[in-house]
Design a protein around this motif. Structure first.
Motif, PDB file in Angstrom:
ATOM      1  N   ALA A 176     -12.501  18.962  -0.590  1.00 41.45           N
ATOM      2  CA  ALA A 176     -12.298  18.107   0.290  1.00 41.45           C
ATOM      3  C   ALA A 176     -13.168  16.786   0.271  1.00 41.45           C
ATOM      4  O   ALA A 176     -14.382  17.003  -0.035  1.00 41.45           O
ATOM      5  N   PRO A 177     -12.666  15.706   0.455  1.00 45.75           N
ATOM      6  CA  PRO A 177     -13.614  14.574   0.288  1.00 45.75           C
ATOM      7  C   PRO A 177     -14.780  14.569   1.159  1.00 45.75           C
ATOM      8  O   PRO A 177     -15.894  14.198   0.848  1.00 45.75           O
ATOM      9  N   GLY A 178     -14.706  14.837   2.383  1.00 45.69           N
ATOM     10  CA  GLY A 178     -15.679  14.976   3.473  1.00 45.69           C
ATOM     11  C   GLY A 178     -16.402  16.184   3.265  1.00 45.69           C
ATOM     12  O   GLY A 178     -16.250  16.985   2.496  1.00 45.69           O
ATOM     13  N   PHE A 179     -17.008  16.491   4.401  1.00 43.85           N
ATOM     14  CA  PHE A 179     -17.865  17.770   4.396  1.00 43.85           C
ATOM     15  C   PHE A 179     -17.233  18.476   5.192  1.00 43.85           C
ATOM     16  O   PHE A 179     -16.560  18.236   6.161  1.00 43.85           O
ATOM     17  N   PRO A 180     -17.002  19.944   4.911  1.00 42.77           N
ATOM     18  CA  PRO A 180     -16.366  20.951   6.028  1.00 42.77           C
ATOM     19  C   PRO A 180     -17.247  20.693   7.186  1.00 42.77           C
ATOM     20  O   PRO A 180     -18.262  20.346   7.452  1.00 42.77           O
ATOM     21  N   LYS A 201     -24.696  12.539  -0.617  1.00 38.76           N
ATOM     22  CA  LYS A 201     -25.173  12.005   0.686  1.00 38.76           C
ATOM     23  C   LYS A 201     -26.841  12.937   1.039  1.00 38.76           C
ATOM     24  O   LYS A 201     -27.210  12.654   2.149  1.00 38.76           O
ATOM     25  N   ARG A 215     -23.990  19.825  -5.191  1.00 40.56           N
ATOM     26  CA  ARG A 215     -23.211  18.798  -5.576  1.00 40.56           C
ATOM     27  C   ARG A 215     -23.657  18.004  -6.758  1.00 40.56           C
ATOM     28  O   ARG A 215     -24.868  17.864  -6.845  1.00 40.56           O
ATOM     29  N   GLU A 253     -27.670  19.562  -1.990  1.00 42.28           N
ATOM     30  CA  GLU A 253     -26.562  20.097  -1.183  1.00 42.28           C
ATOM     31  C   GLU A 253     -25.433  20.586  -2.309  1.00 42.28           C
ATOM     32  O   GLU A 253     -24.315  19.946  -2.169  1.00 42.28           O
ATOM     33  N   LYS A 286     -18.300  19.584  -5.813  1.00 38.32           N
ATOM     34  CA  LYS A 286     -19.292  20.651  -5.223  1.00 38.32           C
ATOM     35  C   LYS A 286     -19.304  21.625  -6.260  1.00 38.32           C
ATOM     36  O   LYS A 286     -18.625  22.230  -7.242  1.00 38.32           O
ATOM     37  N   PRO A 302     -20.131   7.974   6.797  1.00 40.25           N
ATOM     38  CA  PRO A 302     -19.745   8.448   5.512  1.00 40.25           C
ATOM     39  C   PRO A 302     -20.394   7.270   4.711  1.00 40.25           C
ATOM     40  O   PRO A 302     -20.574   6.148   5.447  1.00 40.25           O
TER      41      PRO A 302
END
Lengths: 353, 350
Positions: free
Chosen positions: B214-218, A198, A221, A219, A241, B201
């Motif tokens: 986690a697939p999303g962001f914290p 992203k 990743r 970021e 990550k 997303p």
């Protein structure tokens, strides 16, 4: 503990390292480009645990990228002074191959197709036919500023702003700069993708087996993707990550997220290394989706990584990282170059065992 | 530490957890610890064989690979020695054991105190109402009025200074000025991109994190822009109700004075108030007072403005991540290339 050893190169560049590259094949030559306007050529002696500075090649402005050509005596550089240069490492002769209208960010040489590709912030790629140096380069317009460039045996991956990723077919590029080619039309990208990450792409590296590539972002990743655009292959892509650190509780906890500045695939085992702003280098097994190793933290951010052609050496360029809010930057005195001799199975993935 | 899984375990549970001498990690049970040690610390680098102890690995290395084991891998710097024979929890020196327990106990009590401060709940088994943290929250209307007066005076001074063209005075460090969590003249910060990224997303790009990520962001850290860390002592004069000592304290949602709001402030309606607009200043001051009276921490305020923050602003505050480099359009190299030190100017001759 094993024979894996690591040593620091005695004469590192004066200022931040922008890129580094080992010579082709079993060459023990290492080129390092620096913000101090020089390109450094080192010779790593096997066994003696040292790298001697052979010579330096001064440029007019900071050098953002460097790569070897077809032989260990030939190098190409990308300069902030808009020039793409060829350097004869034996004589020190520098020839300007092309001029962009902005700083040149990356150069990549494709040995299989004898073409050199340069990417500049003027939003163009220049494709040079090395066998016909007098011929002007072919310019390919890009939709965004390129930030990273990498070539596999048959593909060229260009990562740009706005998370754009274009993949070019190298044989098509080579055909377009062939003197016998009638058209000299800039070929269209073979694939146009959006980055799986992203945030701004920081580095790209291609798998030596031509199957896919890895990208990293600012970021913390890394994403691994496959060239094959069948749904099955695309379903295999993933991102994870890395290069993060838990912030101390008294600073609010959470993570400090560092950019992943550099990626490099191992030429033999197909595993890859990532270097981040947290000063660590990690080895990953792309197939097994496992981290194999993480090396002891370096004193500063890891700026560049490179495996030697035979995969026995890993060069690590370390200098302070540029962070948000910095108004001044200098890598002077804090830039270091490490070379790690890998143990035989150190970079070997579980999958290939 | 695995605490999150089951709420907040009590101290006995924490102390009973087996933990690894080499890396201080703790585990649910001994079996897990032993398999951890075999995988992380007693694994042969050359052939991958897992041994039971460091001594075993040393002998293995010696006999099979003709090499000498120098240190235990992946160990904390001062724990990598081969002199102690560790198996699971056996062999841990008494002093190290004491140290570990001390640390656990200390962590437990600080965490507990923190929770109490955040929630305002009394410790377990005590009658509520007068925890130590609660007292700090109390502020009489007189005090608030006094602070208000001081703040107005300061704003006027700043305004006067700005009108004179002089650099605005820096915040007094005497602890009397309100809302001094950050310097009032914060330079504009680049927008904090998390909320936007989290809300929209990437379409059609399944990102499969392989390591249980986690697939999303914290959730954002209260969705604050990542301000520079506050100058030393800057949090001390923050005379509002007690807040947990978090990084967010450095960037209160209100920027008073001449400082421009950071562009892309995620709160939607940036509450920053130009110094010249005294009436508007009064409004937000009043709001501050209302909040103080209601015992609401100012950190919670932006949640009212931005719907997407409501989820993240509360208990997940701690989860926020700070990016070392956060510009999503311009690369670090481009920024460096613009510095006078590296800039290239085409000479007139060329």
């Amino acid at each position: 503990m094993a024979p894996a050893t690591q040593f620091e190169v005695a004469q590192p560049p004066q200022d931040a390292i922008s890129a580094l590259a080992f010579g082709p094949g079993t060459s023990r030559r290492l080129l390092v480009s620096s913000w101090d306007k020089n390109v450094y050529l080192y010779e790593v002696s096997s066994g003696a645990e040292e790298a001697t500075l052979v010579r330096t090649f001064e440029h007019r402005a900071p050098v953002l990228d460097v790569c070897f050509g077809a032989s260990p005596d030939e190098a190409y550089t990308a300069g902030i002074d808009h020039q793409v240069k060829k350097i004869d490492l034996a004589t020190g002769d520098q020839t300007v191959l092309s001029k962009h209208s902005e700083a040149v960010r990356c150069v990549v040489f494709s040995a299989q197709h004898s073409i050199l590709i340069s990417a500049s912030w003027d939003c163009t790629l220049h494709v040079h036919n090395i066998s016909h140096p007098s011929q002007p380069p072919l310019a390919i317009p890009l939709p965004g500023k390129p930030h990273a460039l990498a070539a596999s045996p048959t593909k060229l991956v260009v990562a740009m702003t706005a998370r754009l990723v274009h993949i070019y077919d190298l044989p098509a590029l080579a055909a377009a700069v062939d003197p016998s080619s009638p058209s000299r039309q800039p070929p269209q990208p073979w694939q146009q993708r959006e980055s799986s990450l992203k945030f701004l792409t920081r580095a790209v590296a291609c798998m030596p087996n031509d199957a896919g590539y890895a990208t990293s972002s600012i970021e913390g990743r890394v994403a691994v993707e496959w060239f094959d655009d069948s749904p099955e292959s695309q379903a295999r892509k993933y991102a994870f990550k890395c290069h993060r650190q838990a912030a101390p509780e008294d600073e609010g906890g959470g993570d400090i997220v560092y950019p992943v500045n550099s990626l490099a695939f191992h030429p033999v085992h197909g595993t890859f290394a990532s270097g981040g702003g947290d000063g660590t280098v990690a080895l990953w097994d792309a197939e097994a989706k496992r981290r194999m190793r993480q090396y002891q933290r370096f004193p500063e951010s890891v700026a560049a990584l490179g495996f030697s052609g035979d995969g026995r050496l890993l060069a690590i360029g370390v200098c302070p990282g540029f962070e948000t809010g910095m108004e001044d930057y200098s890598g002077e005195g804090r830039t270091k170059l490490f070379i790690r001799e890998l143990g035989e199975s150190e970079a070997k993935g579980k999958g290939s065992k | 530490m695995g605490k999150k899984k089951r709420g907040h375990p009590d101290i006995e549970e924490l102390l009973a957890r087996p933990w690894c001498y080499y890396c201080e990690r703790d585990f649910e049970d001994l079996k897990l610890l032993i398999s951890h040690q075999k995988a992380k610390h007693f694994k042969c680098e050359r052939c991958g064989k897992r041994l039971n102890t460091a001594g075993g690995l040393s002998v293995h290395m010696n006999q099979v690979h003709k090499e000498t084991l120098q240190c235990v891998e992946n160990a904390l710097p001062n724990r990598s020695g081969l002199d102690v024979e560790i198996f699971g929890m056996e062999g841990v020196p008494e002093d190290i054991l004491q140290q570990h327990n001390q640390r656990i106990i200390q962590n437990f009590y600080t965490a507990q105190a923190e929770r109490q401060k955040v929630t305002g709940n009394p410790p377990r088994g005590q009658a509520g109402g007068h925890g130590p943290a609660k007292k700090i929250k109390y502020e009489t209307p007189e005090e608030i009025k006094k602070r208000l007066a001081e703040h107005r005076a300061k704003l006027a001074a700043q305004k006067a200074a700005a009108a004179n063209g002089a650099p605005p005075p820096t915040a007094p460090a005497d602890g009397s000025a309100p809302a001094q969590g950050a310097p009032p003249f914060l330079p504009p910060q680049p927008g904090y991109p998390y909320p936007a990224a989290g809300v929209a997303p990437v379409p059609g790009v399944p990102v499969v994190p392989p390591y249980g990520a986690a697939p999303g962001f914290p959730a954002p850290a209260g969705a604050f822009p990542p301000g520079p860390s506050p100058p030393p002592g800057a949090t001390a004069p923050f005379a509002l109700p007690a807040r947990p000592p978090s990084g967010a304290a450095g960037a209160p949602p209100y920027f008073y004075g001449a400082g421009a709001p950071p562009p892309g402030y995620p709160g939607g309606a940036p509450p920053a108030v130009p110094a010249s607009d005294a009436a508007a200043t009064g409004d937000s001051i009043d709001q501050l007072i209302r909040m103080a009276e209601a015992g609401i921490k100012p950190a919670a305020a932006p949640a009212k403005n931005g719907a997407e923050e409501a989820a993240g602003a509360g208990e997940k505050k701690k989860k926020g991540a700070r990016m070392v480099y956060a510009d999503t359009d311009v690369s670090p190299e481009e920024k460096m290339a613009m510095l006078p030190r590296y800039r290239w100017v085409e000479s007139a001759a060329a």
